[in-house]
Design an enzyme around this catalytic site. Sequence first.
Site, PDB file in Angstrom:
ATOM      1  CB  CYS A 120      -8.265  -9.220   2.108  1.00  0.00           C
ATOM      2  SG  CYS A 120      -7.616  -9.910   3.618  1.00  0.00           S
ATOM      3  N   GLY A 176     -14.284 -13.264  -0.386  1.00  0.00           N
ATOM      4  CA  GLY A 176     -13.096 -12.849   0.374  1.00  0.00           C
ATOM      5  C   GLY A 176     -12.356 -11.646  -0.190  1.00  0.00           C
ATOM      6  N   GLY A 228       7.981   1.419  -7.040  1.00  0.00           N
ATOM      7  CA  GLY A 228       7.228   1.838  -5.858  1.00  0.00           C
ATOM      8  C   GLY A 228       7.751   1.179  -4.598  1.00  0.00           C
ATOM      9  CG  HIS A 247      12.839 -11.642  31.562  1.00  0.00           C
ATOM     10  ND1 HIS A 247      13.556 -10.789  30.751  1.00  0.00           N
ATOM     11  CD2 HIS A 247      13.710 -12.593  31.986  1.00  0.00           C
ATOM     12  CE1 HIS A 247      14.807 -11.194  30.689  1.00  0.00           C
ATOM     13  NE2 HIS A 247      14.927 -12.298  31.436  1.00  0.00           N
ATOM     14  CG  HIS A 272      -6.267  -3.637  10.091  1.00  0.00           C
ATOM     15  ND1 HIS A 272      -5.350  -4.144   9.213  1.00  0.00           N
ATOM     16  CD2 HIS A 272      -5.748  -2.474  10.541  1.00  0.00           C
ATOM     17  CE1 HIS A 272      -4.307  -3.334   9.156  1.00  0.00           C
ATOM     18  NE2 HIS A 272      -4.539  -2.300   9.942  1.00  0.00           N
ATOM     19  N   GLY A 287       0.431   1.639  -5.885  1.00  0.00           N
ATOM     20  CA  GLY A 287      -0.749   1.920  -5.074  1.00  0.00           C
ATOM     21  C   GLY A 287      -1.999   1.305  -5.663  1.00  0.00           C
ATOM     22  CD  GLU A 334       8.672   5.878  -3.726  1.00  0.00           C
ATOM     23  OE1 GLU A 334       8.085   4.778  -3.724  1.00  0.00           O
ATOM     24  OE2 GLU A 334       8.072   6.967  -3.866  1.00  0.00           O
ATOM     25  CG  MET A 338      -6.795   1.956   0.005  1.00  0.00           C
ATOM     26  SD  MET A 338      -6.399   1.860  -1.739  1.00  0.00           S
ATOM     27  CE  MET A 338      -7.707   2.835  -2.460  1.00  0.00           C
ATOM     28  CB  THR A 374     -17.042  -2.318  -4.944  1.00  0.00           C
ATOM     29  OG1 THR A 374     -17.016  -0.897  -4.761  1.00  0.00           O
ATOM     30  CG2 THR A 374     -18.480  -2.783  -5.087  1.00  0.00           C
TER      31      THR A 374
HETATM   32  C1  FAD Z   1      -0.645  -7.771  -2.455  1.00  0.00           C
HETATM   33  C2  FAD Z   1      -1.477  -7.106  -1.389  1.00  0.00           C
HETATM   34  C3  FAD Z   1      -1.158  -7.309  -0.068  1.00  0.00           C
HETATM   35  C4  FAD Z   1      -1.929  -6.716   0.916  1.00  0.00           C
HETATM   36  N1  FAD Z   1      -1.583  -6.944   2.217  1.00  0.00           N
HETATM   37  C5  FAD Z   1      -2.317  -6.388   3.196  1.00  0.00           C
HETATM   38  C6  FAD Z   1      -2.012  -6.651   4.556  1.00  0.00           C
HETATM   39  O1  FAD Z   1      -1.085  -7.390   4.867  1.00  0.00           O
HETATM   40  N2  FAD Z   1      -2.778  -6.089   5.503  1.00  0.00           N
HETATM   41  C7  FAD Z   1      -3.828  -5.259   5.194  1.00  0.00           C
HETATM   42  O2  FAD Z   1      -4.491  -4.762   6.099  1.00  0.00           O
HETATM   43  N3  FAD Z   1      -4.140  -4.987   3.918  1.00  0.00           N
HETATM   44  C8  FAD Z   1      -3.424  -5.537   2.913  1.00  0.00           C
HETATM   45  N4  FAD Z   1      -3.763  -5.304   1.617  1.00  0.00           N
HETATM   46  C9  FAD Z   1      -4.921  -4.414   1.347  1.00  0.00           C
HETATM   47  C10 FAD Z   1      -6.248  -5.163   1.561  1.00  0.00           C
HETATM   48  O3  FAD Z   1      -6.279  -6.280   0.706  1.00  0.00           O
HETATM   49  C11 FAD Z   1      -7.414  -4.235   1.275  1.00  0.00           C
HETATM   50  O4  FAD Z   1      -7.305  -3.081   2.075  1.00  0.00           O
HETATM   51  C12 FAD Z   1      -8.736  -4.915   1.602  1.00  0.00           C
HETATM   52  O5  FAD Z   1      -8.905  -6.092   0.851  1.00  0.00           O
HETATM   53  C13 FAD Z   1      -9.916  -3.981   1.322  1.00  0.00           C
HETATM   54  O6  FAD Z   1     -11.098  -4.630   1.648  1.00  0.00           O
HETATM   55  P1  FAD Z   1     -12.479  -4.223   0.981  1.00  0.00           P
HETATM   56  O7  FAD Z   1     -13.500  -5.106   1.626  1.00  0.00           O
HETATM   57  O8  FAD Z   1     -12.675  -2.777   1.020  1.00  0.00           O
HETATM   58  O9  FAD Z   1     -12.359  -4.597  -0.576  1.00  0.00           O
HETATM   59  P2  FAD Z   1     -11.789  -5.856  -1.383  1.00  0.00           P
HETATM   60  O10 FAD Z   1     -11.065  -6.806  -0.522  1.00  0.00           O
HETATM   61  O11 FAD Z   1     -11.082  -5.286  -2.557  1.00  0.00           O
HETATM   62  O12 FAD Z   1     -13.109  -6.604  -1.873  1.00  0.00           O
HETATM   63  C14 FAD Z   1     -13.996  -6.018  -2.766  1.00  0.00           C
HETATM   64  C15 FAD Z   1     -14.851  -7.111  -3.376  1.00  0.00           C
HETATM   65  O13 FAD Z   1     -15.916  -6.502  -4.087  1.00  0.00           O
HETATM   66  C16 FAD Z   1     -16.163  -7.232  -5.274  1.00  0.00           C
HETATM   67  N5  FAD Z   1     -16.851  -6.344  -6.217  1.00  0.00           N
HETATM   68  C17 FAD Z   1     -16.400  -5.172  -6.765  1.00  0.00           C
HETATM   69  N6  FAD Z   1     -17.367  -4.605  -7.512  1.00  0.00           N
HETATM   70  C18 FAD Z   1     -18.437  -5.432  -7.457  1.00  0.00           C
HETATM   71  C19 FAD Z   1     -19.743  -5.370  -8.010  1.00  0.00           C
HETATM   72  N7  FAD Z   1     -20.170  -4.353  -8.741  1.00  0.00           N
HETATM   73  N8  FAD Z   1     -20.582  -6.412  -7.755  1.00  0.00           N
HETATM   74  C20 FAD Z   1     -20.177  -7.468  -6.977  1.00  0.00           C
HETATM   75  N9  FAD Z   1     -18.962  -7.554  -6.419  1.00  0.00           N
HETATM   76  C21 FAD Z   1     -18.117  -6.535  -6.640  1.00  0.00           C
HETATM   77  C22 FAD Z   1     -14.771  -7.635  -5.738  1.00  0.00           C
HETATM   78  O14 FAD Z   1     -14.852  -8.743  -6.609  1.00  0.00           O
HETATM   79  C23 FAD Z   1     -14.127  -7.980  -4.384  1.00  0.00           C
HETATM   80  O15 FAD Z   1     -14.338  -9.344  -4.077  1.00  0.00           O
HETATM   81  C24 FAD Z   1      -3.036  -5.892   0.593  1.00  0.00           C
HETATM   82  C25 FAD Z   1      -3.366  -5.698  -0.750  1.00  0.00           C
HETATM   83  C26 FAD Z   1      -2.604  -6.300  -1.729  1.00  0.00           C
HETATM   84  C27 FAD Z   1      -2.983  -6.078  -3.163  1.00  0.00           C
END
Ligand code: FAD
Length: 466
Positions: free
Chosen positions: A42, A39, A180, A445, A322, A272, A203, A319, A143
């Site tokens: 996210c 997961g 931030g 409405h 969705h 960030g 900020e 970042m 990743t």
């Molecule tokens: C506190 C917080 C709140 C957020 N709220 C929102 C929100 O409300 N709405 C929204 O749209 N976004 C939100 N985000 C941003 C959102 O979480 C990210 O944009 C999203 O998770 C990115 O998805 P991703 O699949 O690119 O990577 P990630 O979700 O970061 O997943 C990457 C995965 O890859 C794995 N990985 C990395 N390197 C390796 C490797 N070499 N081998 C095997 N596995 C590896 C990691 O362990 C991880 O499980 C939030 C982020 C944070 C920190």
Amino acid sequence: MATYDLVVIGTGPGGYVCAVRAAQLGMKVAVVEKNATLGGTCLNVGCMPSKALLHASEMFEEAAHSFAKMGVSVSSPKLDLPAMMNFKQQGIDGNVKGVEFLMKKNKIDVLKGTGKILGTGKVEVSADGKSQVVETKNIVIATGSDIARLKGIEIDEKRIVSSTGALSLEKVPGRLLVIGAGVIGLELGSVWRRLGSEVMVVEFLDRILPGMDGEIAKQFQRILEKQGFAFKLGSKVTGVEATSKTLLAKIEPASGGAAETIEADVVLVCIGRTPYTDGLGLKEAGVALDPRGRVQIDPHFATSLKGVYAIGDVVAGPMLAHKAEDEGVAVAEIIAGQAGHVNYDVIPGVVYTTPEVSSVGKTEEELKQAGTAYTVGKFPFTANGRSKVNQTTDGFVKILADAKTDRVLGVHIIGIEAGEMIHEACVLMEFGGSAEDLARTCHAHPTRSEAVKEAALAVGKRAIHM
Ligand SMILES: Cc1cc2nc3c(=O)[nH]c(=O)nc-3n(C[C@H](O)[C@H](O)[C@H](O)COP(=O)(O)OP(=O)(O)OC[C@H]3O[C@@H](n4cnc5c(N)ncnc54)[C@H](O)[C@@H]3O)c2cc1C
């Protein structure tokens, strides 16, 4: 040696969605994940746990401050923080199990360990000192990202925390200093303020929510200040000294000048996120990065190495979960020979505070900078019947349309449920619709969404209820 059509490295919303879509298209798929649970950011330390705490803390505040005026008399609510954290964990567990189920349902192999790209068609998966090499026709790097750190400020996840630590504090800090004023800082600041913290946000820029429409950001700041937030804009934290009792943050004007010291019990560093590529072996394999450390891709998500693609937080763009999901679908379709595509002009952004802020398309600042002639339609929730009866009238809807064609270019909402309301604007914009199209669409409405219709009417200077 197992052979796949596709190996996806990372199971965040980009990676697992990509894997499911590829399986739907008939591919033999494996995902590689180094974390104990699926997961990604996210589900485990991002979107989902933060929304669970935002919901629970909002209920706590409502019970304390809003129930009585509606004639609902309850005794003063008491916080049981461990139970609230348990509520959050149950939400995480449920969603992680959901992803595990999806992997099984779609016959996707889950390879636990760290994935390293050895070259086109080869991924090494290592865990607990053992490794295996899997062969695959295609590789998708998903990743994600990691927290960005401030030089000289050591995150210990106890007193000086990142978003990850801020989601699991063991007690409510008396004074929380957030570094931030972006989405995550304001969301987590809201959680702890509602639970009793005094929150100050520092900020660097002279505004909050960089990148969002300036007028919306200004009103949002005023609303947050009314709720008790304090802001120090145009300022930078240059160091945090930890004594046994307190944290002493040194704050200077961004443009330089005399420093002041602010005391806090917890400092949240929320400046960030950075793309995460550690251990992937990209350099050795010949996968190029851009100057900001993101995996470089062409318009079809292809990296510089044949058969290797990248999506989500690890590549350029907002970042957001969705955005990562839509890229996951698109790249799976491209690999399958279809015309996968993401429309980057229509990616909504939401701040899940109370009220919420949502946005899609261009801001007024962007249109000005591009020299685009535009018209503005605005409608306040103070004039929306449903908001009036619920006594939740903070905020407004703002629609920006092309002055010549009336095509909607941007929609920005601040108000309760703004994050749900934005999607009619997304669909409209996806179809290249006009403010007139929106204004002539019948809205139920009484709903808050009527304010969106009224703002569309206001583009043509004919709002009814204003
Ligand atoms: C506190 C917080 C709140 C957020 N709220 C929102 C929100 O409300 N709405 C929204 O749209 N976004 C939100 N985000 C941003 C959102 O979480 C990210 O944009 C999203 O998770 C990115 O998805 P991703 O699949 O690119 O990577 P990630 O979700 O970061 O997943 C990457 C995965 O890859 C794995 N990985 C990395 N390197 C390796 C490797 N070499 N081998 C095997 N596995 C590896 C990691 O362990 C991880 O499980 C939030 C982020 C944070 C920190």
